[in-house]
Enzyme design. Structure first.
Site, PDB file in Angstrom:
ATOM      1  N   GLY A  12     -16.652-111.417  66.667  1.00 56.72           N
ATOM      2  CA  GLY A  12     -15.670-110.373  66.959  1.00 56.72           C
ATOM      3  C   GLY A  12     -14.276-110.859  67.303  1.00 56.72           C
ATOM      4  O   GLY A  12     -13.543-110.175  68.014  1.00 56.72           O
ATOM      5  N   ASN A  14     -11.775-111.090  65.230  1.00 55.23           N
ATOM      6  CA  ASN A  14     -10.834-110.164  64.580  1.00 55.23           C
ATOM      7  C   ASN A  14     -10.767-108.838  65.341  1.00 55.23           C
ATOM      8  O   ASN A  14      -9.685-108.268  65.498  1.00 55.23           O
ATOM      9  CB  ASN A  14     -11.223-109.938  63.113  1.00 55.23           C
ATOM     10  CG  ASN A  14     -10.783-111.095  62.228  1.00 55.23           C
ATOM     11  OD1 ASN A  14      -9.590-111.376  62.117  1.00 55.23           O
ATOM     12  ND2 ASN A  14     -11.722-111.790  61.626  1.00 55.23           N
ATOM     13  N   LYS A  92     -22.356-107.044  55.977  1.00 55.62           N
ATOM     14  CA  LYS A  92     -23.182-106.249  55.064  1.00 55.62           C
ATOM     15  C   LYS A  92     -22.279-105.568  54.042  1.00 55.62           C
ATOM     16  O   LYS A  92     -21.108-105.297  54.335  1.00 55.62           O
ATOM     17  CB  LYS A  92     -23.946-105.169  55.849  1.00 55.62           C
ATOM     18  CG  LYS A  92     -24.837-105.732  56.924  1.00 55.62           C
ATOM     19  CD  LYS A  92     -26.078-106.341  56.319  1.00 55.62           C
ATOM     20  CE  LYS A  92     -26.817-107.199  57.330  1.00 55.62           C
ATOM     21  NZ  LYS A  92     -27.867-108.009  56.731  1.00 55.62           N
ATOM     22  N   ASN A 108     -10.855-104.308  54.663  1.00 60.41           N
ATOM     23  CA  ASN A 108     -11.693-105.487  54.897  1.00 60.41           C
ATOM     24  C   ASN A 108     -10.816-106.735  54.980  1.00 60.41           C
ATOM     25  O   ASN A 108      -9.775-106.813  54.327  1.00 60.41           O
ATOM     26  CB  ASN A 108     -12.683-105.634  53.737  1.00 60.41           C
ATOM     27  CG  ASN A 108     -13.589-106.841  53.898  1.00 60.41           C
ATOM     28  OD1 ASN A 108     -14.180-107.049  54.961  1.00 60.41           O
ATOM     29  ND2 ASN A 108     -13.692-107.660  52.862  1.00 60.41           N
ATOM     30  N   HIS A 110     -10.783-110.656  54.134  1.00 57.40           N
ATOM     31  CA  HIS A 110     -11.513-111.684  53.372  1.00 57.40           C
ATOM     32  C   HIS A 110     -10.800-113.029  53.551  1.00 57.40           C
ATOM     33  O   HIS A 110      -9.577-113.110  53.411  1.00 57.40           O
ATOM     34  CB  HIS A 110     -11.569-111.298  51.884  1.00 57.40           C
ATOM     35  CG  HIS A 110     -12.384-112.272  51.096  1.00 57.40           C
ATOM     36  ND1 HIS A 110     -13.769-112.266  51.107  1.00 57.40           N
ATOM     37  CD2 HIS A 110     -12.016-113.325  50.321  1.00 57.40           C
ATOM     38  CE1 HIS A 110     -14.213-113.264  50.359  1.00 57.40           C
ATOM     39  NE2 HIS A 110     -13.172-113.915  49.870  1.00 57.40           N
ATOM     40  N   ASP A 151     -14.866-106.893  47.125  1.00 57.46           N
ATOM     41  CA  ASP A 151     -13.543-107.546  47.230  1.00 57.46           C
ATOM     42  C   ASP A 151     -12.605-107.180  46.071  1.00 57.46           C
ATOM     43  O   ASP A 151     -11.783-108.001  45.653  1.00 57.46           O
ATOM     44  CB  ASP A 151     -13.692-109.084  47.312  1.00 57.46           C
ATOM     45  CG  ASP A 151     -14.515-109.534  48.505  1.00 57.46           C
ATOM     46  OD1 ASP A 151     -14.508-108.839  49.526  1.00 57.46           O
ATOM     47  OD2 ASP A 151     -15.168-110.590  48.408  1.00 57.46           O
ATOM     48  N   GLU A 180      -6.121-114.554  59.707  1.00 58.24           N
ATOM     49  CA  GLU A 180      -6.839-113.263  59.672  1.00 58.24           C
ATOM     50  C   GLU A 180      -6.431-112.405  60.863  1.00 58.24           C
ATOM     51  O   GLU A 180      -6.170-111.212  60.723  1.00 58.24           O
ATOM     52  CB  GLU A 180      -8.356-113.490  59.714  1.00 58.24           C
ATOM     53  CG  GLU A 180      -8.912-114.152  58.478  1.00 58.24           C
ATOM     54  CD  GLU A 180     -10.416-114.380  58.601  1.00 58.24           C
ATOM     55  OE1 GLU A 180     -11.121-113.509  59.121  1.00 58.24           O
ATOM     56  OE2 GLU A 180     -10.887-115.454  58.176  1.00 58.24           O
TER      57      GLU A 180
HETATM   58  C1  GRF Z   1     -14.250-114.804  59.437  1.00 57.59           C
HETATM   59  O1  GRF Z   1     -14.598-115.910  58.704  1.00 57.59           O
HETATM   60  C2  GRF Z   1     -14.072-113.639  58.527  1.00 57.59           C
HETATM   61  O2  GRF Z   1     -13.373-113.954  57.398  1.00 57.59           O
HETATM   62  C3  GRF Z   1     -15.470-113.289  58.264  1.00 57.59           C
HETATM   63  O3  GRF Z   1     -16.055-113.346  59.562  1.00 57.59           O
HETATM   64  C4  GRF Z   1     -15.385-114.361  60.295  1.00 57.59           C
HETATM   65  C5  GRF Z   1     -14.791-113.900  61.586  1.00 57.59           C
HETATM   66  O4  GRF Z   1     -15.581-113.062  62.247  1.00 57.59           O
HETATM   67  N1  GRF Z   1     -15.539-112.079  57.511  1.00 57.59           N
HETATM   68  P1  GRF Z   1     -15.212-112.452  63.642  1.00 57.59           P
HETATM   69  O5  GRF Z   1     -14.061-111.506  63.505  1.00 57.59           O
HETATM   70  O6  GRF Z   1     -14.862-113.561  64.603  1.00 57.59           O
HETATM   71  O7  GRF Z   1     -16.508-111.762  64.027  1.00 57.59           O
END
Ligand code: GRF
Length: 216
Positions: A12, A14, A92, A108, A110, A151, A180
């Site tokens: 989590g 992000n 998923k 999303n 990526h 994607d 990200e």
């Molecule tokens: C990153 O590599 C992202 O690109 C992928 O999940 C990882 C990060 O996850 N989809 P999170 O946000 O830290 O859970």
């Protein structure tokens, strides 16, 4: 106000970037109304609880059919009055019923420069291994709208990072992850601005129509 539901599966970070952006006022017209995890043990759920955001666990493994899962997810998203769904480390593939219910309203993150190193099978560390195996001089991250392909939806923001000599997939992943965190916030900001602009344009068109009818 833009009501955001965030879908997660893992750590989590992000999600945390969006929580922090909302709390420091960088996304003034947005709030996170719900976090849905595909796994009960995702640390992302802990981050949501600390930020006092309601959570739900909707794990595909708990359902006999994908349609049961879609129904529960649509109910949860609807109850949270969701305007925008953010897939933040959600591992998923979303069922098509959800994608059809939220056209151009799901984004999303990526970890590559789409259209490179993306599509079915390209997730997590595999993406970065693929970049290194290809000998690319740069990689990066992309935030895009989600459509029914994997994607393939319209790109909102992309940012590059260099591939450095001696890079491992892990080192590259860490460099991309920082990007990200930045671009997911930037993408939500762009969506808010576009929504505001559309509302203003609609209002101006309405005023022009009324003025025109008064002249006639
Ligand atoms: C990153 O590599 C992202 O690109 C992928 O999940 C990882 C990060 O996850 N989809 P999170 O946000 O830290 O859970």
């Amino acid at each position: 106000m833009l009501r955001i539901s965030v879908l997660v599966s893992g750590g989590g970070t992000n999600l945390q970037a969006v929580i922090d952006a909302v709390s420091r006022g960088a996304l003034p017209d947005a709030e996170i109304g719900l976090v849905i995890s595909s796994r009960p043990d995702a640390y992302a759920l802990e981050r949501a609880k600390q930020a006092k955001i309601p959570t739900a666990v909707i794990a595909p493994a708990n359902y006999e059919s994908p349609s049961g899962m879609s129904r529960d997810m649509l109910d949860a998203l609807g109850a949270a009055e969701t305007d925008l769904i953010v897939l933040a480390g959600y591992m998923k593939v979303l069922p098509p019923e959800i994608i059809r219910a939220y056209p151009q309203r799901i984004i999303n993150i990526h970890p590559s420069l789409i259209p490179k190193h993306c599509g079915r099978g390209y997730y997590g560390i595999r993406v970065h291994e693929s970049v290194l195996a290809a000998g690319d001089a740069e990689s990066g991250a992309t935030v895009h709208y989600v459509d029914e392909g994997v994607d393939t939806g319209e790109i909102i923001v992309q940012e590059r990072v260099p591939v450095l000599p001696g890079d491992t997939a892990g080192a590259l992943a860490a460099r991309v992850l920082e990007v990200e965190h930045r671009i997911v916030v930037q993408a939500i900001h762009t969506i808010i601005e576009n929504k505001k602009k559309k509302q203003e344009d609609d209002e101006a068109a309405m005023i022009a129509t009324i003025a025109f009818m008064n002249i006639m």
